[in-house]
Design an enzyme around this catalytic site. Structure first.
Site, PDB file in Angstrom:
ATOM      1  N   HIS A 165       0.831  -1.209   0.000  1.00  0.00           N
ATOM      2  CA  HIS A 165       0.000   0.000   0.000  1.00  0.00           C
ATOM      3  C   HIS A 165       0.865   1.259   0.000  1.00  0.00           C
ATOM      4  O   HIS A 165       0.949   1.978   0.997  1.00  0.00           O
ATOM      5  CB  HIS A 165      -0.965  -0.011   1.185  1.00  0.00           C
ATOM      6  CG  HIS A 165      -2.102  -0.969   0.990  1.00  0.00           C
ATOM      7  ND1 HIS A 165      -2.191  -2.168   1.661  1.00  0.00           N
ATOM      8  CD2 HIS A 165      -3.183  -0.915   0.170  1.00  0.00           C
ATOM      9  CE1 HIS A 165      -3.289  -2.807   1.274  1.00  0.00           C
ATOM     10  NE2 HIS A 165      -3.906  -2.073   0.370  1.00  0.00           N
ATOM     11  N   VAL A 168       3.076   3.553  -5.470  1.00  0.00           N
ATOM     12  CA  VAL A 168       3.091   2.828  -6.745  1.00  0.00           C
ATOM     13  C   VAL A 168       1.766   2.095  -6.942  1.00  0.00           C
ATOM     14  O   VAL A 168       1.220   2.050  -8.049  1.00  0.00           O
ATOM     15  CB  VAL A 168       4.286   1.850  -6.823  1.00  0.00           C
ATOM     16  CG1 VAL A 168       4.385   1.243  -8.214  1.00  0.00           C
ATOM     17  CG2 VAL A 168       5.585   2.565  -6.473  1.00  0.00           C
ATOM     18  N   ASP A 315      -8.882  -1.164  -8.147  1.00  0.00           N
ATOM     19  CA  ASP A 315      -8.179  -1.416  -6.897  1.00  0.00           C
ATOM     20  C   ASP A 315      -7.723  -2.863  -6.769  1.00  0.00           C
ATOM     21  O   ASP A 315      -6.687  -3.138  -6.160  1.00  0.00           O
ATOM     22  CB  ASP A 315      -9.103  -1.049  -5.724  1.00  0.00           C
ATOM     23  CG  ASP A 315      -8.358  -0.977  -4.409  1.00  0.00           C
ATOM     24  OD1 ASP A 315      -7.134  -0.753  -4.433  1.00  0.00           O
ATOM     25  OD2 ASP A 315      -9.009  -1.128  -3.355  1.00  0.00           O
ATOM     26  N   GLN A 366      -3.342 -16.066  -3.319  1.00  0.00           N
ATOM     27  CA  GLN A 366      -3.789 -15.552  -4.615  1.00  0.00           C
ATOM     28  C   GLN A 366      -4.945 -16.354  -5.188  1.00  0.00           C
ATOM     29  O   GLN A 366      -5.909 -15.800  -5.694  1.00  0.00           O
ATOM     30  CB  GLN A 366      -2.628 -15.541  -5.619  1.00  0.00           C
ATOM     31  CG  GLN A 366      -1.670 -14.400  -5.404  1.00  0.00           C
ATOM     32  CD  GLN A 366      -2.384 -13.054  -5.376  1.00  0.00           C
ATOM     33  OE1 GLN A 366      -3.108 -12.704  -6.305  1.00  0.00           O
ATOM     34  NE2 GLN A 366      -2.201 -12.291  -4.307  1.00  0.00           N
TER      35      GLN A 366
HETATM   36 ZN   LIG Z   1      -5.930   0.164  -2.853  1.00  0.00          ZN
END
Ligand SMILES: [Zn+2]
Length: 449
Positions: A165, A168, A315, A366
């Site tokens: 966070h 970048v 996001d 993931q």
């Molecule tokens: Zn974010």
């Protein structure tokens, strides 16, 4: 302390002489501002970062937000010429970075490379470029100096020591948001106001993120958790921090107060939509609209809803990027989870789901994230915007999931070879067991936001 300050200054380079003067001039303005005083919103970031997190993140260097900027500007301002022609603003990066900006609408845009080419200034450079490209600076009569100061401060208020966070990630989300706003359905209906709002929300949506998630803030009795009643704690803080910077720089001070407050409200509504724990509510509403085919982008409220969905997609679009980019993001976000887990262990707190590096792996996290969070969202997005980009994104996600699955399998067979007892017990099992247990756990409060 000064050395520490200099070390964590990843974001803005003062070394290269051509870049120096520009930033110094902007920071000089910041110094003047800090002497005048702060808006209430800004003040709130001080105890946030220097009281609680100093004790918790002992390894990290802690920021005193505006104070830090003040120290820097006062030290670096000496002997630097104050006058700087404005045209340098748009030419203050290397030729290679400028070449990349010609292809800023490409889905395989390499934000990591762009960040290196701009000396760690990807967020400033990219947002500034996009606002200019859309002609929003002229249209909204934005003051170039105020805008640049605003963007410098936004970038600075991201924590460059967060593995994930950081600025970048914000630049990456801004680039994705740009790609979505260029999709035919949006491009032909969005107003300039929508586009300005979408870009600003993307750039600021994780502002001042502490690198830990909301459950962590709640269980450590962080004052922000009680301030925002344990609801969208981080997102509220990102929004309020963004509003603080808007007011501090006076970026919209030439606009009527009602317009400014509308802007602040709409910015908040976009940023709050990125709270992943609200995902099901947004997704149900999106599905309902798509089933009933009643989205009308001539309606401002429907356009706003689509901007919320676009920002949510932007996001969490990491799994939809080409493998080389996607893999890097996966490693970064996992490292941030694991660092939180390390802090929790050290302070004898219950380790949050997915945060224990002993029992989780990048691949498992993931695969679970794609299955339970990303795939449902992007499937609906593709129904709404049935384009080549949507198909490309779903295609990458499928390939990336298969790659993580393959890597997981390699890992588990390697560990079975190394440990003959495990191999023996698993001998009779079917291939289905390789999935592991941790991928099932995707908490609502997961801090992938
Ligand atoms: Zn974010």
């Amino acid at each position: 302390y000064c050395i520490l300050f200099l070390q964590r200054r990843g974001a803005i380079s003062y070394d290269s002489s051509d870049q120096t003067a520009l930033y110094i001039r902007m920071l000089g303005d910041v110094r003047v501002r800090s002497q005048v005083g702060f808006e209430p919103e800004r003040r709130s970031s001080h105890p946030y970062l220097c009281i609680d997190f100093r004790t918790l993140h002992s390894k990290r260097v802690h920021r005193l937000l505006s104070f830090q900027r003040y120290l820097h500007s006062s030290r670096l301002l000496r002997g630097i010429p104050q006058q700087m022609p404005l045209h340098i603003l748009d030419e203050d990066y290397t030729g290679q970075a400028r070449c990349m900006l010609d292809k800023v609408g490409n889905w395989n845009f390499d934000i990591f490379l762009f960040d290196r080419l701009t000396n760690g200034n990807s967020l400033i450079t990219l947002t500034f470029h996009l606002l200019n490209q859309y002609g929003l600076v002229e249209l909204f009569q934005l003051d170039m100096v105020k805008l640049w100061r605003f963007l410098v401060m936004v970038q600075e208020d991201y924590h460059s020591d967060n593995p994930y966070h950081n600025a970048v990630h914000a630049a990456d989300v801004t680039q994705a948001m740009y790609c979505y706003m260029r999709e035919p359905k949006l491009a032909k209906s969005l107003t300039s106001y929508d586009i300005l709002l979408g870009l600003l929300a993307a750039a600021t949506h994780d502002l001042d993120h502490p690198g830990v998630n909301q459950p962590f803030l709640i269980k450590t009795d962080h004052y922000l958790a009680s301030l925002y009643r344990n609801t969208s704690v981080l997102e509220n803080h990102h929004w309020k921090s963004a509003v603080g910077l808007l007011r501090e720089t006076g970026l919209f001070s030439h606009m009527p107060p009602e317009d400014r407050s509308d802007m602040e409200r709409d910015l908040g509504s976009l940023i709050l939509a990125t709270d992943i724990s609200q995902q099901n509510e947004y997704l149900s509403r999106f599905r309902l609209h798509l089933d009933q085919q009643n989205l009308s982008l001539t309606s401002a409220s429907h356009r706003h809803f689509i901007l919320q969905m676009a920002l949510k997609c932007a996001d969490i679009c990491n799994p939809c990027r080409p493998w080389e980019l996607s893999k890097q993001w996966s490693e970064k976000v996992t490292e941030e989870f694991f660092q939180q887990g390390d802090i929790e262990k050290k302070h004898h707190l219950e380790v949050s789901p997915l945060c224990d590096r002993e029992t989780n792996s990048v691949g498992n996290i993931q695969i679970g994230f794609m299955t339970y969070v990303a795939e449902p969202l992007f499937a609906e997005w593709a129904r709404f915007s049935d384009t080549r980009l949507s198909q490309t994104m779903l295609g990458h996600m499928g390939l990336n999931k298969a790659s993580w699955g393959g890597l997981q399998q390699e890992l588990s067979s390697a560990s079975e070879e190394a440990d003959p007892t495990t191999a023996a017990t698993k001998d009779g099992d079917t291939a289905g067991t390789t999935e592991g247990t941790s991928s099932k756990e995707i908490p609502q409060g997961s801090n992938v936001s």
